[in-house]
Design a protein around this motif. Sequence first.
Motif, short mmCIF file in Angstrom:
data_model
loop_
_atom_site.label_atom_id
_atom_site.label_comp_id
_atom_site.label_asym_id
_atom_site.label_seq_id
_atom_site.Cartn_x
_atom_site.Cartn_y
_atom_site.Cartn_z
N ARG A 1 -5.94 -3.87 -7.81
CA ARG A 1 -5.62 -2.50 -7.41
C ARG A 1 -6.85 -1.80 -6.83
O ARG A 1 -7.96 -2.01 -7.30
CB ARG A 1 -5.14 -1.70 -8.62
N GLN B 1 0.84 -1.20 0.00
CA GLN B 1 0.00 0.00 0.00
C GLN B 1 0.88 1.25 0.00
O GLN B 1 1.97 1.24 0.55
CB GLN B 1 -0.90 0.05 1.24
N TYR C 1 -7.99 2.27 -5.08
CA TYR C 1 -7.57 3.65 -4.87
C TYR C 1 -8.54 4.38 -3.95
O TYR C 1 -9.75 4.10 -3.96
CB TYR C 1 -7.50 4.40 -6.20
N ALA D 1 -3.52 4.07 -2.17
CA ALA D 1 -3.55 3.06 -3.22
C ALA D 1 -2.98 1.76 -2.68
O ALA D 1 -2.12 1.77 -1.80
CB ALA D 1 -2.74 3.51 -4.44
N ARG D 2 -3.47 0.65 -3.23
CA ARG D 2 -2.98 -0.65 -2.82
C ARG D 2 -2.96 -1.59 -4.02
O ARG D 2 -3.76 -1.44 -4.94
CB ARG D 2 -3.84 -1.25 -1.71
N ILE D 3 -2.04 -2.55 -3.96
CA ILE D 3 -1.93 -3.52 -5.04
C ILE D 3 -1.53 -4.85 -4.43
O ILE D 3 -0.67 -4.91 -3.54
CB ILE D 3 -0.90 -3.06 -6.10
N THR E 1 -1.78 6.08 -10.32
CA THR E 1 -1.76 4.70 -10.79
C THR E 1 -0.68 3.93 -10.03
O THR E 1 0.48 4.37 -10.00
CB THR E 1 -1.47 4.62 -12.29
N ILE E 2 -1.09 2.82 -9.45
CA ILE E 2 -0.13 1.96 -8.75
C ILE E 2 0.19 0.78 -9.64
O ILE E 2 -0.69 0.24 -10.32
CB ILE E 2 -0.69 1.51 -7.37
N SER E 3 1.46 0.41 -9.66
CA SER E 3 1.88 -0.73 -10.48
C SER E 3 3.03 -1.44 -9.79
O SER E 3 3.61 -0.91 -8.83
CB SER E 3 2.29 -0.26 -11.88
#
Length: 121
Positions: A58, A35, A60, A49-51, A69-71
């Motif tokens: 994902r 996160q 947000y 944000a978390r992935i 944008t999380i990647s």
Amino acid sequence: QIQLVESGGGSVQAGGSLRLSCAASGRTFSIYLIQWFRQAPGKERESVARISWSGGSRNYADSVKGRFTISRDNAKNTVYLEMNNLRPEDTAVYYCAADSVTSDGRGSRDWGQGTQVAVSA
């Protein structure tokens, strides 16, 4: 234990962009979630944000949806936060956090040291 190192913060004008990086080391095989949190002066820390580490799911916060944008790059054990159309209210210290399972089956959350983001009007 997971070690996390953030980088990429800085100062930008409103409307600008920054990309934050979070490099993980240690027991990375035990991570299941990364996160990004932020904490502005006088405010509580909030998740933005978390992935998921393996599946790429994902999520947000509403305040950043459509702009951040999380990647992830699992080969590099690194998670990124691309931040576009930045606003003054995005000014905060940004932290990444890794949720993992310890060797004895307990949940654990490890934090990075944080990176400052300052957005001027």
